[in-house]
Enzyme design. Structure first.
Site, PDB file in Angstrom:
ATOM      1  N   ASP A  10     -13.515 -10.897  -1.435  1.00  0.00           N
ATOM      2  CA  ASP A  10     -12.156 -10.567  -1.876  1.00  0.00           C
ATOM      3  C   ASP A  10     -11.706  -9.392  -1.011  1.00  0.00           C
ATOM      4  OD1 ASP A  10      -9.825 -10.513  -3.617  1.00  0.00           O
ATOM      5  OD2 ASP A  10     -10.673  -8.734  -4.542  1.00  0.00           O
ATOM      6  N   SER A  11     -10.453  -8.981  -1.202  1.00  0.00           N
ATOM      7  CA  SER A  11      -9.958  -7.818  -0.465  1.00  0.00           C
ATOM      8  C   SER A  11     -10.524  -6.513  -1.046  1.00  0.00           C
ATOM      9  CB  SER A  11      -8.436  -7.766  -0.554  1.00  0.00           C
ATOM     10  OG  SER A  11      -8.045  -7.697  -1.915  1.00  0.00           O
ATOM     11  N   CYS A  73     -10.562 -14.784  -4.118  1.00  0.00           N
ATOM     12  CA  CYS A  73      -9.280 -14.139  -3.853  1.00  0.00           C
ATOM     13  C   CYS A  73      -8.240 -15.250  -3.754  1.00  0.00           C
ATOM     14  CB  CYS A  73      -9.391 -13.389  -2.521  1.00  0.00           C
ATOM     15  SG  CYS A  73      -7.816 -12.761  -1.913  1.00  0.00           S
ATOM     16  N   GLU A 153      -6.332  -0.901  -8.088  1.00  0.00           N
ATOM     17  CA  GLU A 153      -7.257  -0.276  -7.129  1.00  0.00           C
ATOM     18  C   GLU A 153      -7.201   1.252  -7.219  1.00  0.00           C
ATOM     19  OE1 GLU A 153      -9.503  -1.464  -4.758  1.00  0.00           O
ATOM     20  OE2 GLU A 153      -9.231  -3.590  -5.200  1.00  0.00           O
ATOM     21  N   CYS A 185      -4.353 -13.933  -9.391  1.00  0.00           N
ATOM     22  CA  CYS A 185      -4.944 -12.897  -8.538  1.00  0.00           C
ATOM     23  C   CYS A 185      -6.199 -12.441  -9.279  1.00  0.00           C
ATOM     24  CB  CYS A 185      -3.983 -11.726  -8.366  1.00  0.00           C
ATOM     25  SG  CYS A 185      -4.729 -10.298  -7.541  1.00  0.00           S
ATOM     26  N   HIS A 187      -7.710  -9.757  -9.271  1.00  0.00           N
ATOM     27  CA  HIS A 187      -7.683  -8.391  -9.821  1.00  0.00           C
ATOM     28  C   HIS A 187      -7.186  -8.377 -11.273  1.00  0.00           C
ATOM     29  CE1 HIS A 187      -8.008  -7.035  -5.652  1.00  0.00           C
ATOM     30  NE2 HIS A 187      -8.079  -5.773  -6.048  1.00  0.00           N
TER      31      HIS A 187
HETATM   32  N1  DGL Z   1      -7.590 -10.276  -5.480  1.00  0.00           N
HETATM   33  C1  DGL Z   1      -6.838 -10.907  -4.480  1.00  0.00           C
HETATM   34  C2  DGL Z   1      -6.100 -12.117  -4.912  1.00  0.00           C
HETATM   35  O1  DGL Z   1      -6.611 -12.809  -5.777  1.00  0.00           O
HETATM   36  C3  DGL Z   1      -6.205 -10.046  -3.426  1.00  0.00           C
HETATM   37  C4  DGL Z   1      -5.182  -9.095  -3.845  1.00  0.00           C
HETATM   38  C5  DGL Z   1      -4.689  -8.279  -2.680  1.00  0.00           C
HETATM   39  O2  DGL Z   1      -5.511  -7.727  -1.947  1.00  0.00           O
HETATM   40  O3  DGL Z   1      -3.473  -8.202  -2.497  1.00  0.00           O
HETATM   41  O4  DGL Z   1      -5.060 -12.465  -4.414  1.00  0.00           O
END
Ligand code: DGL
Length: 266
Positions: A10-11, A73, A153, A185, A187
């Site tokens: 993931d990011s 992600c 974050e 997402c 997150h």
């Molecule tokens: N968690 C990621 C997603 O599902 C990336 C979010 C990001 O870095 O913008 O899209």
């Protein structure tokens, strides 16, 4: 093959929600996690950049013997799943986080579904397209909620700032009458409770973590790849050090986290 790790990326911390669910459903598996904190957030990047990052990270995870690559992600699943499959399918199983959710929803007959995600995921139209391929009569309302990833974050999770941002986004009237809301997402499960609360717990809030973990279990089983060796070792890599990553990682994985910085961009 069986005792090789599952590669996840993931990011940043988002994919940890998926990694955590995998640990609950498949405790005998070893994980190797890569958080590309140097390029966070992915949601603001172009599809080409995300494909470039995803390719290099996949190579790194394969160099570490991953038997599966799980794109934890949505932004990368929307932009890079097809290209990764094309290039690496002969080296490992490649899974994304969007198709399992779409397949799950196709069994539920919802008339109106909302999806929130990053600008990259929402502008790709991937959820809408894939849901309507299976359920043409379902209305899909897509809403980009780009402040949520930096907010999470930065550690704003259970406070006035996060509540104000979440409420502002979700009171968008296009979402009126939805029966389910996809957290598009990885997150967002971290703030799932606050999101459910906005809808008075009357809307099914769907996150990919558990759904994807069950698909992973089926896929491993079908390919005779379940780790039954009893040897489990989890590794966590980031491309840039952030204290918050470590804090969240410890929240999900109690005890010692073996967190290392990997300089894959130099
Ligand atoms: N968690 C990621 C997603 O599902 C990336 C979010 C990001 O870095 O913008 O899209």
């Amino acid at each position: 093959m069986k005792d090789q790790p599952i590669g996840i990326f993931d990011s940043g911390v988002g994919g940890l929600t998926v990694a955590h669910a995998i640990k609950q459903i498949l405790p005998g598996e070893s994980l190797i996690y890569f958080g590309d904190t140097a390029h966070l957030p992915y949601g603001d990047k172009s599809a080409e950049s995300i494909r470039y990052y995803s390719k290099r990270i996949t190579e790194f995870l394969l160099e570490h013997n991953s038997k599966v690559i799980l794109i934890a992600c949505n932004s990368a699943s929307a932009s890079a799943f097809d290209s990764l499959k094309k290039e690496f399918e002969n080296k490992a199983l490649i899974l994304d986080v969007i198709d399992p959710v779409v397949n799950y929803l196709s069994t539920r007959n919802f008339k109106k579904i909302g999806v929130i995600g990053t600008k990259r995921t929402i502008s790709s139209g991937t959820y809408e397209k894939k849901i309507n391929e299976k359920s043409p009569l379902t209305q899909v309302i897509s809403l980009a909620t780009p402040l949520l990833v930096p907010m999470i974050e930065e550690g704003f999770i259970f406070d006035d700032i996060s509540n104000a941002i979440i409420r502002t986004y979700l009171s968008n009237e296009t979402l009126d009458g939805i029966q389910a809301l996809i957290l598009g997402c990885t997150h967002y499960p971290i703030i799932k409770n606050q999101i459910s609360k906005i809808f008075n717990f009357n809307v099914e809030v769907v996150d990919s973590a558990r759904i994807v973990s069950m698909i992973l279990r089926d896929v491993l089983d079908k390919n005779n790849l379940i780790n039954d060796s009893g040897n489990v070792r989890d590794q966590f890599f980031i491309s840039d050090y952030t204290t918050y990553f470590e804090k969240i990682a410890r929240m999900f994985f109690e005890g010692e986290i073996n967190l290392k910085k990997a300089d894959i961009w130099n």
